[in-house]
Design an enzyme around this catalytic site. Structure first.
Site, short mmCIF file in Angstrom:
data_model
loop_
_atom_site.label_atom_id
_atom_site.label_comp_id
_atom_site.label_asym_id
_atom_site.label_seq_id
_atom_site.Cartn_x
_atom_site.Cartn_y
_atom_site.Cartn_z
N SER A 14 0.83 -1.21 0.00
CA SER A 14 0.00 0.00 0.00
C SER A 14 0.86 1.26 0.00
O SER A 14 0.35 2.34 -0.25
CB SER A 14 -0.87 0.01 1.26
OG SER A 14 -0.03 0.10 2.40
N CYS A 76 2.31 -6.79 1.95
CA CYS A 76 1.37 -5.98 2.74
C CYS A 76 0.44 -6.96 3.44
O CYS A 76 -0.29 -7.71 2.77
CB CYS A 76 0.58 -5.08 1.78
SG CYS A 76 -0.68 -4.08 2.57
N CYS A 187 2.51 -5.63 10.14
CA CYS A 187 2.32 -4.64 9.07
C CYS A 187 3.73 -4.34 8.57
O CYS A 187 4.65 -4.15 9.39
CB CYS A 187 1.68 -3.37 9.63
SG CYS A 187 1.75 -1.96 8.48
N THR A 188 3.90 -4.33 7.25
CA THR A 188 5.27 -4.23 6.70
C THR A 188 5.90 -2.85 6.90
O THR A 188 7.11 -2.70 6.71
CB THR A 188 5.27 -4.61 5.22
OG1 THR A 188 4.32 -3.77 4.52
CG2 THR A 188 4.90 -6.06 5.02
N HIS A 189 5.10 -1.88 7.29
CA HIS A 189 5.70 -0.58 7.63
C HIS A 189 6.44 -0.63 8.98
O HIS A 189 7.40 0.10 9.19
CB HIS A 189 4.61 0.51 7.72
CG HIS A 189 4.12 1.01 6.39
ND1 HIS A 189 3.34 0.26 5.55
CD2 HIS A 189 4.30 2.21 5.77
CE1 HIS A 189 3.06 0.97 4.47
NE2 HIS A 189 3.62 2.16 4.57
N1 DGL Z 1 1.98 -2.08 4.98
C1 DGL Z 1 0.66 -2.55 5.12
C2 DGL Z 1 0.57 -3.85 5.90
O1 DGL Z 1 1.52 -4.62 5.92
C3 DGL Z 1 -0.45 -1.64 5.57
C4 DGL Z 1 -0.31 -0.21 5.83
C5 DGL Z 1 -1.59 0.51 5.43
O2 DGL Z 1 -1.69 0.85 4.25
O3 DGL Z 1 -2.46 0.71 6.29
O4 DGL Z 1 -0.44 -4.16 6.48
#
Ligand code: DGL
Length: 259
Positions: A14, A76, A187-189
């Site tokens: 995302s 994601c 979450c990958t962030h």
């Molecule tokens: N990086 C995404 C994940 O692993 C989500 C972040 C988002 O767009 O809310 O869930």
């Protein structure tokens, strides 16, 4: 569907978070070309309706399939939870892997312990996570925690801000008072701020993440399909739906940031 061994692998997120997965993919498959696509213009996904996330994900992957890819990592957790089951039906032959929170290694390494799973609201509410928790809830106490607003610190380039520490201290208050044994970044962030989470939860609280397992699984699938390259130099192309040069620069900076 026929795939070309020389075609790139799509890494989809995302936003910029999937770069934490791209780093592992490049480590385990150094000869491959990767296209990293971050849908930053439409982020965050984690607070959108599931059907919207499903459509955004499937539409983008379909577009790249038409252009020519040989495999795909959904980097994601939110998009995996919302779309990967449907994608397996739509594209049955595509080597496709979706990232999942690393609950299994966390539970197995901390029997009887308390495991905090941090993720977006969609991932936390999704059936996929509930099924995964069911598998390990007899081994450890698994505590799902939705973190709305957290990805925005990473996406917005505020990784080192005092506001992030304030957010974490407030949001994790309960687990500062009643400590956990491990936390899972679902979450990958979040891996980009795992050191900050550790500083708030305590440095003895172990961190688990699913990026390496995802990368190894995609390598296995490509190998099985005889689509894995074993020589040559791999390249990465960064693409974002937010086409500002700053976004692409942010992708490159995060890619080079040690985790
Ligand atoms: N990086 C995404 C994940 O692993 C989500 C972040 C988002 O767009 O809310 O869930």
């Amino acid at each position: 569907m026929k795939f070309d061994i020389n075609a790139p692998i799509l890494v989809f997120d995302s936003g910029v978070g999937g770069i934490s997965v791209l780093k592992e993919l490049v480590k385990v498959m150094p000869h491959e070309d990767f296209i990293f696509f971050g849908d930053s213009k439409n982020s965050p996904y984690g607070t959108k309706p599931t059907e919207v996330v499903k459509k955004l994900t499937i539409d983008k992957v379909s577009e790249y399939l038409r252009l020519g890819i040989k495999g795909c990592a959904i980097a994601c957790n939110t998009a995996t939870s919302a779309a990967v089951a449907d994608m397996r039906v739509l594209f049955p032959e595509l080597p496709l892997v979706g990232i999942e929170p690393a609950i299994k290694p966390a539970a197995l390494n901390h029997p009887g312990g308390r495991i905090l799973v941090m993720a977006t609201p969609i991932t936390i509410e999704g059936q996929k996570l509930h099924n995964q928790i069911k598998l390990y809830e007899d081994i450890a106490t698994i505590i799902p925690l939705a973190c709305p607003g957290l990805m925005e610190f990473i996406e917005g380039g505020k990784i080192d801000s005092p506001e992030l520490i304030d957010y974490l201290k407030e949001h994790l208050k309960e687990y500062i008072e009643n400590p956990v044994d491990a936390f899972v970044t679902g979450c990958t962030h979040y891996p980009f701020v795992a050191d900050k989470i550790s500083s708030v939860l305590g440095s003895n609280v172990k961190h688990y993440d699913g990026a390496n397992g995802t990368a190894r699984e995609l390598k296995r699938r490509l190998n099985e399909a005889k689509l894995l390259k074993d020589s040559g130099e791999g390249h990465i192309k960064f693409i974002s739906s937010d086409p500002s040069p700053e976004k692409i620069q942010q992708c490159k900076t995060l890619f080079n940031r040690p985790l």
